[in-house]
Design an enzyme around this catalytic site. Structure first.
Site, PDB file in Angstrom:
ATOM      1  N   HIS A 169      43.431  37.635  43.541  1.00  0.00           N
ATOM      2  CA  HIS A 169      43.623  38.921  44.245  1.00  0.00           C
ATOM      3  C   HIS A 169      44.561  38.591  45.396  1.00  0.00           C
ATOM      4  CE1 HIS A 169      41.634  42.830  45.908  1.00  0.00           C
ATOM      5  NE2 HIS A 169      42.627  42.529  46.720  1.00  0.00           N
ATOM      6  N   HIS A 179      46.451  37.707  48.487  1.00  0.00           N
ATOM      7  CA  HIS A 179      46.035  37.521  49.876  1.00  0.00           C
ATOM      8  C   HIS A 179      47.108  36.754  50.621  1.00  0.00           C
ATOM      9  CE1 HIS A 179      44.177  34.339  47.364  1.00  0.00           C
ATOM     10  NE2 HIS A 179      44.137  33.540  48.403  1.00  0.00           N
TER      11      HIS A 179
END
Lengths: 114, 114
Positions: B98, B100
């Site tokens: 995800h 980041h």
């Protein structure tokens, strides 16, 4: 004229191993590569660092990213992975006060990132 | 529901040391900090990595940056400097799929960046 070396590379008045350019962005290989692929992607516009980017420059910040994405593909590191790094100021070791995004890949990168 | 830990942090179903959130972006301290300031800035939307960001997502990519800029100020590392890092894939050591952005500062960072 300013005395910024990356402005000079963008203008073509200082030589560099340029591998991409368009109206907004130039990319060239780092003169002291830290990985098999180590490319700098810069905006032609003189912006001191990522700390200075404004909301109005989001399309330009995006353009820098998308060029890095394209170069990851052309360098054949898109599947193996790559690290994107940008330094702001002294503690980060920013050596040229013109925004540049480092694209590093072609080897396993360690942690911490410096 | 997916099983992404950063989606769960964004949703509040996994605890984290959250220091910022808005409708698009959440920021929290890295559970294994590598510097006095080590914060992750993520979009709430599940995007696997920076390699997946599209042109249409430039405003979101910009939003992630601008939150990092704000946090650099609130963490008092805007003057001393900071490093922004994002990892894509295995060679970069991306551990959570995800997107980041790492914000690191509060100490001198070394080179290479991993």
């Amino acid at each position: 004229m300013n005395d910024c070396p990356f402005c000079a590379i963008a203008a073509g008045t200082i030589a560099a191993d340029r591998i991409y350019e368009d109206e907004e962005v130039v990319a060239f290989r780092d003169i002291n590569p830290q990985a098999p692929t180590h490319i700098l992607v810069i905006p032609r516009e003189h912006i001191a660092s990522a700390a200075e980017l404004t909301r109005a420059q989001d399309p330009l910040w995006g353009r820098v990213l998308h060029v890095a994405q394209q170069l990851a593909v052309s360098e054949d590191i898109d599947a193996s992975g790559f690290r994107l790094v940008t330094n702001v100021g002294a503690d980060a070791g920013q050596t040229v006060p013109h925004l540049h995004l480092h694209l590093l890949g072609g080897r396993a990168m360690s942690w911490p990132p410096g």
